[in-house]
Design a protein around this motif. Structure first.
Motif, mmCIF file in Angstrom:
data_model
loop_
_atom_site.group_PDB
_atom_site.id
_atom_site.type_symbol
_atom_site.label_atom_id
_atom_site.label_comp_id
_atom_site.label_asym_id
_atom_site.label_seq_id
_atom_site.Cartn_x
_atom_site.Cartn_y
_atom_site.Cartn_z
ATOM 1 N N THR A 24 7.935 -0.474 -11.933
ATOM 2 C CA THR A 24 8.020 0.504 -10.545
ATOM 3 C C THR A 24 9.238 1.406 -11.040
ATOM 4 N N GLU A 40 15.622 -3.771 -5.016
ATOM 5 C CA GLU A 40 14.925 -4.327 -4.441
ATOM 6 C C GLU A 40 15.054 -5.830 -3.299
ATOM 7 N N CYS A 42 12.100 -5.894 -0.466
ATOM 8 C CA CYS A 42 10.803 -6.466 -0.171
ATOM 9 C C CYS A 42 10.240 -6.259 -0.822
ATOM 10 N N THR A 44 8.001 -4.063 -1.833
ATOM 11 C CA THR A 44 7.069 -3.560 -0.428
ATOM 12 C C THR A 44 6.920 -2.301 0.490
ATOM 13 N N ASP A 46 8.874 -1.738 2.843
ATOM 14 C CA ASP A 46 9.273 -1.711 4.215
ATOM 15 C C ASP A 46 10.793 -1.713 4.877
ATOM 16 N N CYS A 62 10.129 1.285 -4.833
ATOM 17 C CA CYS A 62 9.217 -0.145 -4.933
ATOM 18 C C CYS A 62 8.049 0.370 -5.494
ATOM 19 N N LEU A 63 7.357 1.739 -4.739
ATOM 20 C CA LEU A 63 6.577 2.248 -3.797
ATOM 21 C C LEU A 63 6.438 3.212 -5.148
#
Length: 158
Positions: A24, A40, A42, A44, A46, A62-63
């Protein structure tokens, strides 16, 4: 898997790193570039703790894959201050007790800075909308909103 060479701009500096294709952007920034501000929370997308600005848009790092940073312009919380001087938002967060544990703070600061660059006089509703992708479990949002409002006024010279 063959590693990927990435050339990008981070906080105005040309940066190069090599990363696995599945790494990532968050991990590349932290582990390859050495910028530990984005957190970081989650993994995901969110919570917003890993928020950075990429090509003028706020994103959850992170995405995003590190390889997607090729030729991008990335801004992180580390790029907000200049020398020893904190950005008005950073100082306002301190002055208005808008942080506690600090996990969410870098992402909120980056998102708020991007907002104020686009709209130097946002309403409370606009601030809340803009920061909706950032979760804070410690401070609560009233102090954060107040800190953004105070910083916006300071930056406008009001």
């Amino acid at each position: 898997m063959k590693n990927i060479h990435v050339s990008t701009t981070v906080n105005g500096d040309e940066v190069e790193f090599v990363c696995p294709p599945n790494e990532t952007l968050l991990d590349a920034l932290r582990d390859r570039v050495g910028l530990k501000g984005a957190k970081e929370g989650c993994g995901t997308g969110d919570c917003g703790a890993c928020t950075v600005e990429m090509n003028g848009e706020i994103v959850c790092s992170c995405l995003i894959l590190g390889a997607e940073a090729q030729d991008a312009e990335i801004k992180t919380v580390e790029g907000m201050s200049t020398g020893d001087a904190l950005h008005a938002l950073q100082q306002s967060f301190i002055d208005n007790a808008a942080l506690q544990c600090g996990i969410c703070t870098p992402g909120i600061l980056v998102a708020a800075k991007t907002l104020l660059e686009r709209n130097p006089d946002p309403s409370e509703t606009e601030i809340r909308y803009w920061l909706a992708g950032n979760l804070c479990r410690c401070t609560g949002y009233d102090k954060i909103i107040k800190a953004v409002q105070v910083a916006a006024a300071d930056m406008r010279g009001a």
